[in-house]
Scaffold this active site. Structure first.
Site, PDB file in Angstrom:
ATOM      1  N   GLU A  78      -8.636  -6.718   4.809  1.00  0.00           N
ATOM      2  CA  GLU A  78      -8.361  -5.275   4.747  1.00  0.00           C
ATOM      3  C   GLU A  78      -9.216  -4.585   3.691  1.00  0.00           C
ATOM      4  O   GLU A  78      -9.738  -3.498   3.915  1.00  0.00           O
ATOM      5  CB  GLU A  78      -6.880  -5.039   4.443  1.00  0.00           C
ATOM      6  N   ASP A 105      -4.576  -9.923   5.082  1.00  0.00           N
ATOM      7  CA  ASP A 105      -4.027  -8.760   4.376  1.00  0.00           C
ATOM      8  C   ASP A 105      -3.468  -9.276   3.059  1.00  0.00           C
ATOM      9  O   ASP A 105      -2.443  -9.967   3.038  1.00  0.00           O
ATOM     10  CB  ASP A 105      -2.931  -8.082   5.192  1.00  0.00           C
ATOM     11  N   ILE A 107      -2.058  -7.864   0.382  1.00  0.00           N
ATOM     12  CA  ILE A 107      -0.693  -7.366   0.124  1.00  0.00           C
ATOM     13  C   ILE A 107      -0.335  -6.424   1.268  1.00  0.00           C
ATOM     14  O   ILE A 107      -0.847  -5.305   1.339  1.00  0.00           O
ATOM     15  CB  ILE A 107      -0.553  -6.590  -1.206  1.00  0.00           C
ATOM     16  N   ASP A 108       0.537  -6.866   2.156  1.00  0.00           N
ATOM     17  CA  ASP A 108       1.064  -5.958   3.167  1.00  0.00           C
ATOM     18  C   ASP A 108       2.360  -5.388   2.593  1.00  0.00           C
ATOM     19  O   ASP A 108       3.318  -6.123   2.359  1.00  0.00           O
ATOM     20  CB  ASP A 108       1.325  -6.688   4.487  1.00  0.00           C
ATOM     21  N   THR A 110       1.820  -2.539   0.109  1.00  0.00           N
ATOM     22  CA  THR A 110       1.306  -2.171  -1.217  1.00  0.00           C
ATOM     23  C   THR A 110       2.166  -1.098  -1.886  1.00  0.00           C
ATOM     24  O   THR A 110       2.422  -1.163  -3.093  1.00  0.00           O
ATOM     25  CB  THR A 110      -0.150  -1.654  -1.113  1.00  0.00           C
ATOM     26  N   ASP A 233      -2.617  -6.378   9.852  1.00  0.00           N
ATOM     27  CA  ASP A 233      -1.173  -6.179   9.737  1.00  0.00           C
ATOM     28  C   ASP A 233      -0.405  -7.098  10.688  1.00  0.00           C
ATOM     29  O   ASP A 233       0.735  -7.460  10.421  1.00  0.00           O
ATOM     30  CB  ASP A 233      -0.786  -4.733  10.099  1.00  0.00           C
TER      31      ASP A 233
END
Length: 288
Positions: A78, A105, A107-108, A110, A233
């Site tokens: 990402e 990803d 940190i999905d 954030t 995601d």
């Protein structure tokens, strides 16, 4: 049993899954250790879409761990992609020219992370020739690691996961997310929300699409939908849901692939009713 056998995530071979687990758990531990230190916030595509130095650091850590073992593999992360749907689509198209693509990803969730709300995760998937074959989601707040390999099922804490048993929307707890495109995707999401609230047991919005997918797989949610997501995601979560016996499609009910941005995931039993309800609400974000 010697000491080495007791260490849970030691990578002893070039197993794709072992490397994914190692990268997700190491990055997750580091992210958790940085909780509460984030002061400088940058913006991605919208005012609500925050990015931090922690995202970037976690992605670099994951890249190094993967490339140590698989230097010829491509990584789609990402943080390496410019904001906006077109940039995401272009980056995915370019990545899929490669045989092996890791989709990351760091940190999905954030926004949750920045506020200290403990619903965020690391999501790592591996696709071979466009098909996801490994999916790992790690929630450092609860130390929960969701792991799926294509054709081999899905596990959390070493226990096989199964989707929930609800047979109708009216019995279902479902989740959604509020996308960052306030003028584009948000009205569509609100239309779906308004239509579905009276039809289901209740609706949640935790703020991490990947964790919502993991919760569908674990039977904690009956279903999840959201408009305007990206490959990073969804890639790991989609395999995790499917390997737990659930269904994943676009909002018109067509089979999931890495290009899907408008998603429905469910325990399979409510899937067609769920998709039909979104169509009724004109909330699919797609043309049939």
């Amino acid at each position: 049993m010697n000491q080495e056998d007791k260490v849970p995530y030691v990578v002893t071979s070039k197993s794709y899954t072992a490397v994914a687990i190692n990268a997700a758990s190491k990055a997750g531990e580091w992210i958790k250790s940085k909780l509460g230190t984030v002061k400088q916030l940058g913006m991605k595509s919208g005012a609500q879409d925050l990015v931090t130095e922690v995202d970037k650091g976690a992605e670099q850590m994951i890249r190094k761990l993967i490339l140590t073992h698989f230097p010829d593999h491509h990584i789609l992360g990402e943080e390496g992609v410019e904001p906006g749907p077109q940039a995401s689509a272009d980056a995915l198209k370019e990545a899929l020219d490669e045989d092996y693509v890791w989709i990351v990803d760091p940190i999905d969730g954030t926004t949750n992370y920045v506020h200290g709300f403990p619903f965020y995760c690391v999501s790592i998937a591996l696709a071979y020739q466009g098909e996801v074959i490994v999916g790992v989601i790690y929630d450092p707040s609860r130390d929960e690691l969701f792991v799926a390999e294509k054709g081999k099922g899905c596990y959390v804490h070493g226990n096989r996961m199964e989707v929930s048993a609800e047979g109708r929307l009216s019995e279902s707890l479902i989740a959604t997310g509020f996308p960052v495109g306030i003028s584009s995707t948000l009205p569509m999401n609100m239309a779906g929300l308004q239509h579905l609230v009276p039809k289901v047991r209740n609706i949640r919005s935790g703020g991490s699409a990947a964790l919502h997918m993991a919760y569908v797989a674990a039977g904690r949610l009956s279903g999840f939908w959201e408009i305007g997501l990206n490959a990073w995601d969804l890639a790991a979560g989609a395999l995790i849901v499917q390997e737990s016996g659930g269904s994943v499609s676009d909002t018109l009910g067509r089979p999931y692939d890495l290009s899907v941005r408008n998603v429905v995931a469910s325990n399979r039993k409510i899937h067609s009713e769920f998709v039909e309800a979104l169509k009724e609400a004109n909330a699919t974000g797609l043309n049939g």
